[in-house]
Design a protein around this motif. Structure first.
Motif, PDB file in Angstrom:
ATOM      1  N   SER A 111      -3.253   1.456   6.307  1.00  0.00           N
ATOM      2  CA  SER A 111      -3.385   2.840   5.719  1.00  0.00           C
ATOM      3  C   SER A 111      -4.559   3.178   5.027  1.00  0.00           C
ATOM      4  O   SER A 111      -4.726   4.391   4.438  1.00  0.00           O
ATOM      5  CB  SER A 111      -2.079   2.978   4.478  1.00  0.00           C
ATOM      6  OG  SER A 111      -2.145   1.998   3.485  1.00  0.00           O
ATOM      7  N   ASN A 112      -5.245   2.056   4.564  1.00  0.00           N
ATOM      8  CA  ASN A 112      -6.508   2.237   3.866  1.00  0.00           C
ATOM      9  C   ASN A 112      -6.312   2.761   2.357  1.00  0.00           C
ATOM     10  O   ASN A 112      -7.405   3.070   1.612  1.00  0.00           O
ATOM     11  CB  ASN A 112      -7.601   3.297   4.617  1.00  0.00           C
ATOM     12  CG  ASN A 112      -8.934   2.968   4.238  1.00  0.00           C
ATOM     13  OD1 ASN A 112      -9.210   1.868   3.822  1.00  0.00           O
ATOM     14  ND2 ASN A 112      -9.833   4.356   4.175  1.00  0.00           N
ATOM     15  N   ALA A 113      -5.131   2.257   2.067  1.00  0.00           N
ATOM     16  CA  ALA A 113      -4.731   2.446   0.384  1.00  0.00           C
ATOM     17  C   ALA A 113      -5.750   1.688  -0.355  1.00  0.00           C
ATOM     18  O   ALA A 113      -6.026   1.844  -1.416  1.00  0.00           O
ATOM     19  CB  ALA A 113      -3.157   1.939   0.168  1.00  0.00           C
ATOM     20  N   ALA A 114      -5.923   0.365   0.237  1.00  0.00           N
ATOM     21  CA  ALA A 114      -6.809  -0.452  -0.648  1.00  0.00           C
ATOM     22  C   ALA A 114      -8.295   0.252  -1.069  1.00  0.00           C
ATOM     23  O   ALA A 114      -8.951  -0.192  -1.850  1.00  0.00           O
ATOM     24  CB  ALA A 114      -7.175  -2.022  -0.040  1.00  0.00           C
ATOM     25  N   ALA A 115      -8.683   0.743   0.001  1.00  0.00           N
ATOM     26  CA  ALA A 115      -9.940   1.379  -0.376  1.00  0.00           C
ATOM     27  C   ALA A 115      -9.831   2.443  -1.616  1.00  0.00           C
ATOM     28  O   ALA A 115     -10.720   2.770  -2.373  1.00  0.00           O
ATOM     29  CB  ALA A 115     -10.496   2.249   0.759  1.00  0.00           C
ATOM     30  N   ALA A 116      -8.899   3.293  -1.523  1.00  0.00           N
ATOM     31  CA  ALA A 116      -8.507   4.271  -2.606  1.00  0.00           C
ATOM     32  C   ALA A 116      -8.587   3.469  -3.979  1.00  0.00           C
ATOM     33  O   ALA A 116      -9.113   4.084  -4.940  1.00  0.00           O
ATOM     34  CB  ALA A 116      -7.187   4.983  -2.503  1.00  0.00           C
ATOM     35  N   TRP A 117      -7.861   2.249  -4.013  1.00  0.00           N
ATOM     36  CA  TRP A 117      -7.671   1.669  -5.250  1.00  0.00           C
ATOM     37  C   TRP A 117      -9.130   1.044  -5.653  1.00  0.00           C
ATOM     38  O   TRP A 117      -9.474   1.152  -6.949  1.00  0.00           O
ATOM     39  CB  TRP A 117      -6.893   0.202  -5.064  1.00  0.00           C
ATOM     40  CG  TRP A 117      -5.498   0.588  -4.533  1.00  0.00           C
ATOM     41  CD1 TRP A 117      -4.859   1.525  -4.527  1.00  0.00           C
ATOM     42  CD2 TRP A 117      -4.639  -0.399  -3.848  1.00  0.00           C
ATOM     43  NE1 TRP A 117      -3.657   1.535  -4.089  1.00  0.00           N
ATOM     44  CE2 TRP A 117      -3.648   0.222  -3.485  1.00  0.00           C
ATOM     45  CE3 TRP A 117      -4.948  -1.636  -3.326  1.00  0.00           C
ATOM     46  CZ2 TRP A 117      -2.560  -0.288  -2.656  1.00  0.00           C
ATOM     47  CZ3 TRP A 117      -3.827  -2.471  -2.684  1.00  0.00           C
ATOM     48  CH2 TRP A 117      -2.744  -1.811  -2.394  1.00  0.00           C
ATOM     49  N   ALA A 118     -10.089   0.853  -4.880  1.00  0.00           N
ATOM     50  CA  ALA A 118     -11.212   0.298  -5.104  1.00  0.00           C
ATOM     51  C   ALA A 118     -12.283   1.332  -5.612  1.00  0.00           C
ATOM     52  O   ALA A 118     -13.045   0.918  -6.368  1.00  0.00           O
ATOM     53  CB  ALA A 118     -12.033  -0.632  -3.803  1.00  0.00           C
ATOM     54  N   ALA A 119     -11.913   2.583  -5.154  1.00  0.00           N
ATOM     55  CA  ALA A 119     -12.489   3.673  -5.811  1.00  0.00           C
ATOM     56  C   ALA A 119     -12.027   4.065  -7.106  1.00  0.00           C
ATOM     57  O   ALA A 119     -12.457   5.124  -7.619  1.00  0.00           O
ATOM     58  CB  ALA A 119     -12.598   4.850  -4.741  1.00  0.00           C
ATOM     59  N   GLY A 147       2.269  -1.759  -4.091  1.00  0.00           N
ATOM     60  CA  GLY A 147       2.477  -0.300  -3.121  1.00  0.00           C
ATOM     61  C   GLY A 147       1.114   0.428  -3.087  1.00  0.00           C
ATOM     62  O   GLY A 147       0.161   0.089  -3.813  1.00  0.00           O
ATOM     63  N   VAL A 148       1.474   1.337  -2.471  1.00  0.00           N
ATOM     64  CA  VAL A 148       0.265   2.235  -2.367  1.00  0.00           C
ATOM     65  C   VAL A 148      -0.165   2.843  -3.729  1.00  0.00           C
ATOM     66  O   VAL A 148      -1.256   3.109  -3.966  1.00  0.00           O
ATOM     67  CB  VAL A 148       0.740   3.621  -1.363  1.00  0.00           C
ATOM     68  CG1 VAL A 148      -0.175   4.641  -1.448  1.00  0.00           C
ATOM     69  CG2 VAL A 148       0.920   3.075  -0.034  1.00  0.00           C
ATOM     70  N   ILE A 176      -7.667  -6.275  -5.724  1.00  0.00           N
ATOM     71  CA  ILE A 176      -6.964  -5.808  -4.597  1.00  0.00           C
ATOM     72  C   ILE A 176      -6.625  -6.803  -3.631  1.00  0.00           C
ATOM     73  O   ILE A 176      -6.309  -6.660  -2.625  1.00  0.00           O
ATOM     74  CB  ILE A 176      -7.572  -4.660  -3.976  1.00  0.00           C
ATOM     75  CG1 ILE A 176      -9.102  -5.034  -3.500  1.00  0.00           C
ATOM     76  CG2 ILE A 176      -7.798  -3.452  -4.923  1.00  0.00           C
ATOM     77  CD1 ILE A 176      -9.644  -3.964  -2.605  1.00  0.00           C
ATOM     78  N   THR A 177      -6.877  -8.121  -4.153  1.00  0.00           N
ATOM     79  CA  THR A 177      -6.866  -9.284  -2.951  1.00  0.00           C
ATOM     80  C   THR A 177      -5.416  -9.884  -3.160  1.00  0.00           C
ATOM     81  O   THR A 177      -5.092 -10.652  -2.074  1.00  0.00           O
ATOM     82  CB  THR A 177      -7.765 -10.095  -3.290  1.00  0.00           C
ATOM     83  OG1 THR A 177      -7.763 -10.890  -4.347  1.00  0.00           O
ATOM     84  CG2 THR A 177      -9.163  -9.658  -2.811  1.00  0.00           C
ATOM     85  N   PRO A 178      -4.710  -9.871  -4.127  1.00  0.00           N
ATOM     86  CA  PRO A 178      -3.441 -10.877  -3.997  1.00  0.00           C
ATOM     87  C   PRO A 178      -2.217 -10.453  -3.542  1.00  0.00           C
ATOM     88  O   PRO A 178      -1.377  -9.966  -4.095  1.00  0.00           O
ATOM     89  CB  PRO A 178      -3.268 -11.024  -5.705  1.00  0.00           C
ATOM     90  CG  PRO A 178      -3.503  -9.721  -6.349  1.00  0.00           C
ATOM     91  CD  PRO A 178      -4.718  -9.331  -5.626  1.00  0.00           C
ATOM     92  N   PHE A 179      -2.258 -10.402  -2.204  1.00  0.00           N
ATOM     93  CA  PHE A 179      -1.187 -10.080  -1.540  1.00  0.00           C
ATOM     94  C   PHE A 179      -0.165 -10.959  -0.786  1.00  0.00           C
ATOM     95  O   PHE A 179       0.554 -10.741   0.032  1.00  0.00           O
ATOM     96  CB  PHE A 179      -1.628  -9.268  -0.244  1.00  0.00           C
ATOM     97  CG  PHE A 179      -2.455  -7.989  -0.412  1.00  0.00           C
ATOM     98  CD1 PHE A 179      -1.890  -7.100  -1.365  1.00  0.00           C
ATOM     99  CD2 PHE A 179      -3.834  -7.859  -0.130  1.00  0.00           C
ATOM    100  CE1 PHE A 179      -2.696  -5.942  -1.816  1.00  0.00           C
ATOM    101  CE2 PHE A 179      -4.514  -6.632  -0.747  1.00  0.00           C
ATOM    102  CZ  PHE A 179      -4.066  -5.807  -1.426  1.00  0.00           C
ATOM    103  N   ALA A 204       2.085  10.860  -3.159  1.00  0.00           N
ATOM    104  CA  ALA A 204       2.054  10.596  -4.677  1.00  0.00           C
ATOM    105  C   ALA A 204       0.547  10.538  -4.957  1.00  0.00           C
ATOM    106  O   ALA A 204       0.117  10.876  -6.032  1.00  0.00           O
ATOM    107  CB  ALA A 204       2.954   9.523  -4.890  1.00  0.00           C
ATOM    108  N   LEU A 205      -0.107   9.690  -4.220  1.00  0.00           N
ATOM    109  CA  LEU A 205      -1.424   9.394  -4.869  1.00  0.00           C
ATOM    110  C   LEU A 205      -2.167  10.525  -4.755  1.00  0.00           C
ATOM    111  O   LEU A 205      -3.236  10.628  -5.527  1.00  0.00           O
ATOM    112  CB  LEU A 205      -2.056   8.226  -3.869  1.00  0.00           C
ATOM    113  CG  LEU A 205      -3.038   7.113  -4.282  1.00  0.00           C
ATOM    114  CD1 LEU A 205      -2.361   6.355  -5.487  1.00  0.00           C
ATOM    115  CD2 LEU A 205      -3.929   6.438  -3.372  1.00  0.00           C
TER     116      LEU A 205
END
Length: 466
Positions: free
Chosen positions: A163-171, A264-265, A5-8, A420-421
């Motif tokens: 948006s804290n989307a990255a926390a959702a990805w990490a989970a 994206g999200v 989740i880091t390559p932005f 969508a998520l």
């Protein structure tokens, strides 16, 4: 699966425009009801006439069962001729046999409307409004740690106002190809390196010059261009538009997590284009057809279309547009809408389509990376639901590029992406359930207190637990 989740870092960020989905003019509160048949307010008429619309053109809805003779009488009052009959498959499916007539007249639009007032044959008549966005250049460039809108307080990189989307990805929540999102906007570069795996290919209509699925659109492979009336959803400048705006929106909703560029999200999602904004803007008539296109896909084929993204605005109240959004609501499709970029209060100076009072409409304001309401962002304690990242947002643009834009247009796809998520983890969720999940999970934010319904900003991770 290892989540990266880091390559932005943008591959080739170009100086881009501060995106402004500008409402062309404010309109008076009296326009919350149609300034059509039966409206006698001169102030309402004056305000409506200030809003840009197609000259010498009306949208007319006849009452059911009118004869050809009755229709002829109505048109004769204004010297009108029908240039198009909008009768979408969605309208037909729901029992509408009349559709909406696009009528050309030698008279000025509001003169024609006044001549039609009191006609027993007519349900409504209204201008064919025009919707716009504009872009101006900025010298801002982005390198590392640039995709702040996806971060959260506990992510790496971090920004508490993201948006804290990255926390959702990490989970472990990164979306699903079984979730579909419609992009009602400019077109989209569907073969952009960040989007080439995210776009729908229509299985119901082979590319053979025939309308195999019977929806009225021949070879609509990835959607339809309702402005140009063809299946080319990406024109790359050939029609005077670069399709940058629609491509930018798409990247925020569903940019691929492929180790480079942006994400994206949703890392997994299926996107469909409903292009209706061209070089000269987009009309109410085209917007209606785009909305009904997605509603028909869901009703006829059972596609799991959970939302459309609507980063556009302009015009006054349109009963025809309201009805199309209502049909989408009844089909279980969310309508996520930009609050507008004029810096005004939507409780006082209404903005459409974000001000339509329907259960599926969520209106979105823009905040910056410090949590402040964007200086351009419209707001409204009663009419704008929440804030989301909308300043300095980097995403995909045409010709395989990346650009930084500002605007409620950029905030809106963060919310659409969250919808969508959520749908990917809550199959079959209703409009009411999705709306509650998004709005009940916001993070209280001082700059949005008294400026939005919730007083808070989007939290993608928190919404998933609702």
């Amino acid at each position: 699966m290892k989540l990266n989740i880091t390559p932005f870092t943008a591959k080739s960020v170009i100086a881009a425009g501060i995106l402004s989905m500008m409402v062309m003019a404010g309109c008076n509160n009296s326009l919350e009801e149609p300034t059509v048949l039966g409206s006698s307010s001169s102030s309402a008429d004056a305000a409506a006439q200030a809003l840009e619309h197609m000259p010498n053109e009306l949208l007319v809805k006849l009452k059911a069962g009118q004869s050809e003779e009755a229709k002829a009488r109505v048109l004769a009052k204004i010297g009108g001729k029908v240039s198009e009959k909008i009768l979408t498959k969605t309208m037909e499916r729901l029992g509408d046999k009349e559709g909406i007539l696009v009528v050309r007249t030698p008279l000025a639009v509001f003169e024609a409307i006044n001549k039609m007032k009191g006609g027993a044959e007519i349900e409504f008549a209204e201008p064919n409004y025009i919707y716009y966005h504009t872009a101006t250049a900025t010298d801002t460039y982005f390198t590392n740690n640039s995709l702040w809108g996806m971060y959260g307080a506990g992510t790496t990189p971090a920004n508490q106002y993201g948006s804290n989307a990255a926390a959702a990805w990490a989970a472990g929540t990164t979306g699903s190809k079984n979730v579909y999102v419609g992009i009602i906007d400019e077109g989209v570069q569907y073969n952009h390196p960040e989007l080439d795996g995210q776009f729908w290919t229509n299985p119901y209509d082979a590319v053979d010059g025939k309308d195999n699925d019977g929806n009225g659109y021949i070879d609509d492979v990835r959607g339809w261009d309702f402005d140009g009336n063809d299946n080319s959803i990406y024109d790359g400048g050939t029609k005077g538009t670069l399709d940058d705006h629609g491509t930018h929106v798409a990247g925020t909703i569903g940019g691929e997590a492929n180790g480079t560029g942006v994400a994206g999200v949703n890392w997994n999602v299926t996107l469909i284009s409903g292009k209706f904004i061209g070089r000269k803007g987009g009309t109410t008539a085209s917007a209606i057809k785009a909305i009904d296109y997605f509603t028909n896909l869901k009703l006829k084929h059972g596609l799991n279309i959970v939302a459309t993204n609507n980063s556009w605005g302009g015009g006054g109240y349109s009963q025809a547009l309201y009805d199309a959004i209502s049909r989408a609501n009844n089909a279980g499709i969310m309508f996520i809408a930009a609050a507008g970029n004029n810096g005004t209060n939507n409780d006082v100076t209404v903005n459409y389509p974000s001000n339509y009072d329907l259960p599926n409409v969520i209106a979105v304001a823009a905040i910056d990376k410090s949590g402040l309401l964007g200086s351009f962002s419209q707001y409204g304690a009663k009419t704008v639901d929440l804030g989301a990242p909308g300043v300095g947002i980097i995403s995909t643009t045409a010709y395989n590029t990346y650009s930084a834009y500002d605007g409620t247009s950029m905030a809106t796809p963060h919310v659409t992406g969250a919808v969508a998520l959520y749908a990917s983890t809550h199959p079959g969720a209703t409009v009411a359930q999705i709306r509650n999940a998004i709005l009940s999970s916001v993070v209280p934010t001082p700059s949005l207190s008294g400026k939005t319904v919730t007083g808070g900003r989007l939290d993608v991770k928190a919404a998933l637990s609702k």
